[in-house]
Design a protein around this motif. Structure first.
Motif, PDB file in Angstrom:
ATOM      1  N   GLU A   3       0.830  -1.210   0.000  1.00 49.69           N
ATOM      2  CA  GLU A   3       0.000   0.000   0.000  1.00 49.69           C
ATOM      3  C   GLU A   3       0.862   1.256   0.000  1.00 49.69           C
ATOM      4  OE1 GLU A   3      -0.407  -2.320   2.445  1.00 49.69           O
ATOM      5  OE2 GLU A   3      -2.433  -3.104   2.251  1.00 49.69           O
ATOM      6  N   ALA A   4       1.950   1.226   0.764  1.00 51.98           N
ATOM      7  CA  ALA A   4       2.843   2.389   0.827  1.00 51.98           C
ATOM      8  C   ALA A   4       3.507   2.646  -0.520  1.00 51.98           C
ATOM      9  CB  ALA A   4       3.896   2.193   1.908  1.00 51.98           C
ATOM     10  N   LEU A   5       3.956   1.589  -1.174  1.00 52.50           N
ATOM     11  CA  LEU A   5       4.589   1.757  -2.477  1.00 52.50           C
ATOM     12  C   LEU A   5       3.591   2.242  -3.527  1.00 52.50           C
ATOM     13  CD1 LEU A   5       6.931  -1.354  -2.593  1.00 52.50           C
ATOM     14  CD2 LEU A   5       7.586   1.043  -2.315  1.00 52.50           C
ATOM     15  N   ARG A  46      -3.359   3.463  -9.478  1.00 49.80           N
ATOM     16  CA  ARG A  46      -2.609   3.041  -8.285  1.00 49.80           C
ATOM     17  C   ARG A  46      -3.440   3.220  -7.019  1.00 49.80           C
ATOM     18  NH1 ARG A  46       1.670   0.173 -10.395  1.00 49.80           N
ATOM     19  NH2 ARG A  46       2.258   1.275 -12.273  1.00 49.80           N
ATOM     20  N   VAL A  47      -4.213   4.285  -6.944  1.00 55.03           N
ATOM     21  CA  VAL A  47      -5.088   4.477  -5.779  1.00 55.03           C
ATOM     22  C   VAL A  47      -6.133   3.370  -5.735  1.00 55.03           C
ATOM     23  CG1 VAL A  47      -6.855   5.983  -4.797  1.00 55.03           C
ATOM     24  CG2 VAL A  47      -4.697   6.948  -5.595  1.00 55.03           C
ATOM     25  N   TYR A  48      -6.685   3.024  -6.880  1.00 53.41           N
ATOM     26  CA  TYR A  48      -7.666   1.937  -6.955  1.00 53.41           C
ATOM     27  C   TYR A  48      -7.047   0.618  -6.495  1.00 53.41           C
ATOM     28  CZ  TYR A  48     -11.053  -1.276  -9.022  1.00 53.41           C
ATOM     29  OH  TYR A  48     -11.975  -2.270  -9.224  1.00 53.41           O
ATOM     30  N   MET A  49      -5.814   0.362  -6.924  1.00 47.95           N
ATOM     31  CA  MET A  49      -5.145  -0.864  -6.513  1.00 47.95           C
ATOM     32  C   MET A  49      -4.863  -0.858  -5.014  1.00 47.95           C
ATOM     33  SD  MET A  49      -2.498  -1.402  -9.673  1.00 47.95           S
ATOM     34  CE  MET A  49      -1.587  -2.702  -8.839  1.00 47.95           C
ATOM     35  N   ALA A  50      -4.439   0.259  -4.479  1.00 45.70           N
ATOM     36  CA  ALA A  50      -4.109   0.343  -3.053  1.00 45.70           C
ATOM     37  C   ALA A  50      -5.343   0.246  -2.173  1.00 45.70           C
ATOM     38  CB  ALA A  50      -3.365   1.643  -2.760  1.00 45.70           C
ATOM     39  N   ALA A  51      -6.489   0.629  -2.696  1.00 45.08           N
ATOM     40  CA  ALA A  51      -7.720   0.560  -1.913  1.00 45.08           C
ATOM     41  C   ALA A  51      -8.191  -0.880  -1.730  1.00 45.08           C
ATOM     42  CB  ALA A  51      -8.810   1.389  -2.578  1.00 45.08           C
ATOM     43  N   GLY A  52      -7.489  -1.815  -2.328  1.00 35.06           N
ATOM     44  CA  GLY A  52      -7.800  -3.215  -2.121  1.00 35.06           C
ATOM     45  C   GLY A  52      -8.710  -3.828  -3.150  1.00 35.06           C
ATOM     46  N   THR A  61      -8.121  -5.611 -17.002  1.00 33.64           N
ATOM     47  CA  THR A  61      -8.498  -4.207 -16.833  1.00 33.64           C
ATOM     48  C   THR A  61      -7.277  -3.330 -16.573  1.00 33.64           C
ATOM     49  OG1 THR A  61      -8.963  -4.622 -14.506  1.00 33.64           O
ATOM     50  CG2 THR A  61     -10.823  -4.708 -16.025  1.00 33.64           C
ATOM     51  N   GLN A  62      -6.295  -3.864 -15.864  1.00 33.01           N
ATOM     52  CA  GLN A  62      -5.073  -3.096 -15.621  1.00 33.01           C
ATOM     53  C   GLN A  62      -4.346  -2.816 -16.934  1.00 33.01           C
ATOM     54  OE1 GLN A  62      -4.234  -1.800 -12.752  1.00 33.01           O
ATOM     55  NE2 GLN A  62      -5.781  -2.844 -11.546  1.00 33.01           N
ATOM     56  N   TYR A  63      -4.314  -3.811 -17.797  1.00 32.87           N
ATOM     57  CA  TYR A  63      -3.663  -3.621 -19.092  1.00 32.87           C
ATOM     58  C   TYR A  63      -4.411  -2.612 -19.956  1.00 32.87           C
ATOM     59  CZ  TYR A  63      -0.539  -7.518 -18.180  1.00 32.87           C
ATOM     60  OH  TYR A  63       0.409  -8.338 -17.649  1.00 32.87           O
ATOM     61  N   LEU A  64      -5.730  -2.651 -19.913  1.00 30.88           N
ATOM     62  CA  LEU A  64      -6.518  -1.713 -20.716  1.00 30.88           C
ATOM     63  C   LEU A  64      -6.328  -0.275 -20.239  1.00 30.88           C
ATOM     64  CD1 LEU A  64      -9.819  -3.724 -21.213  1.00 30.88           C
ATOM     65  CD2 LEU A  64      -8.033  -3.272 -22.884  1.00 30.88           C
ATOM     66  N   VAL A  65      -6.252  -0.092 -18.926  1.00 28.79           N
ATOM     67  CA  VAL A  65      -6.041   1.260 -18.402  1.00 28.79           C
ATOM     68  C   VAL A  65      -4.652   1.757 -18.779  1.00 28.79           C
ATOM     69  CG1 VAL A  65      -5.806   2.602 -16.279  1.00 28.79           C
ATOM     70  CG2 VAL A  65      -7.690   1.001 -16.533  1.00 28.79           C
ATOM     71  N   ARG A  66      -3.660   0.894 -18.701  1.00 31.16           N
ATOM     72  CA  ARG A  66      -2.307   1.295 -19.108  1.00 31.16           C
ATOM     73  C   ARG A  66      -2.232   1.546 -20.599  1.00 31.16           C
ATOM     74  NH1 ARG A  66       0.582  -2.452 -15.034  1.00 31.16           N
ATOM     75  NH2 ARG A  66       0.574  -1.049 -13.256  1.00 31.16           N
ATOM     76  N   LEU A  67      -2.960   0.755 -21.372  1.00 28.57           N
ATOM     77  CA  LEU A  67      -3.006   0.987 -22.817  1.00 28.57           C
ATOM     78  C   LEU A  67      -3.581   2.367 -23.117  1.00 28.57           C
ATOM     79  CD1 LEU A  67      -2.624  -0.198 -25.681  1.00 28.57           C
ATOM     80  CD2 LEU A  67      -4.964  -1.047 -25.499  1.00 28.57           C
ATOM     81  N   LEU A  68      -4.634   2.740 -22.403  1.00 24.60           N
ATOM     82  CA  LEU A  68      -5.207   4.082 -22.562  1.00 24.60           C
ATOM     83  C   LEU A  68      -4.193   5.153 -22.172  1.00 24.60           C
ATOM     84  CD1 LEU A  68      -7.632   6.039 -22.962  1.00 24.60           C
ATOM     85  CD2 LEU A  68      -8.142   5.648 -20.550  1.00 24.60           C
ATOM     86  N   SER A  69      -3.520   4.959 -21.060  1.00 22.55           N
ATOM     87  CA  SER A  69      -2.554   5.942 -20.579  1.00 22.55           C
ATOM     88  C   SER A  69      -1.391   6.109 -21.555  1.00 22.55           C
ATOM     89  CB  SER A  69      -2.044   5.510 -19.206  1.00 22.55           C
ATOM     90  OG  SER A  69      -1.083   6.404 -18.727  1.00 22.55           O
ATOM     91  N   TYR A  70      -0.823   4.995 -21.991  1.00 21.50           N
ATOM     92  CA  TYR A  70       0.303   5.073 -22.925  1.00 21.50           C
ATOM     93  C   TYR A  70      -0.154   5.529 -24.303  1.00 21.50           C
ATOM     94  CZ  TYR A  70       2.679   2.480 -19.246  1.00 21.50           C
ATOM     95  OH  TYR A  70       3.197   2.079 -18.053  1.00 21.50           O
ATOM     96  N   GLY A  71      -1.392   5.207 -24.655  1.00 21.07           N
ATOM     97  CA  GLY A  71      -1.946   5.708 -25.909  1.00 21.07           C
ATOM     98  C   GLY A  71      -2.065   7.222 -25.911  1.00 21.07           C
TER      99      GLY A  71
END
Length: 85
Positions: A3-5, A46-52, A61-71
Motif C-alpha cells: 500500500e505504501a509503495l 494506483r489508488v484503486y489498486m491500493a484501496a484493495g 483491466t489493468q492492461y486496458l487502463v495502461r493501454l489508454l494511458s500510454y496511448g
C-alpha cells in the motif's frame, strides 16, 4: 508495504500531472494536456489498486487502463510532431 509503495507511485504520478497542468495553463499546448491526463490516469489506477480492489497487475483491466494511458502519450507525441498547415 504494498500500500505504501502504491501510494508513493500514485503521489508521484499526481505531482507530475500537476507540473504538466501548470505548463498547459501557461501555453495551452495539447501536448501537456495529454501528458497530464496520462499521469493522472496512472495515479487513479494506483489508488484503486491500493484501496484493495485489485492487487494483481495481471488483470486485463489493468492492461486496458495502461493501454489508454500510454496511448495518450503516443497521441501527444504524434500531435506535436505532425506537420502544421
Amino acid at each position: 508495504m504494498n500500500e505504501a509503495l502504491l501510494g508513493a507511485i500514485a503521489m508521484a504520478s499526481f505531482a507530475v500531472g500537476l507540473f504538466f497542468l501548470r505548463y498547459w495553463l501557461a501555453s495551452r499546448d495539447r501536448f501537456f494536456l495529454f501528458l497530464m491526463l496520462s499521469f493522472w490516469i496512472e495515479a487513479a489506477t494506483r489508488v484503486y489498486m491500493a484501496a484493495g480492489h485489485s492487487w494483481s497487475e495481471d488483470e486485463p483491466t489493468q492492461y486496458l487502463v495502461r493501454l489508454l494511458s500510454y496511448g495518450l502519450i503516443l497521441a501527444a507525441i504524434w500531435d506535436k510532431n505532425r506537420p502544421r498547415r
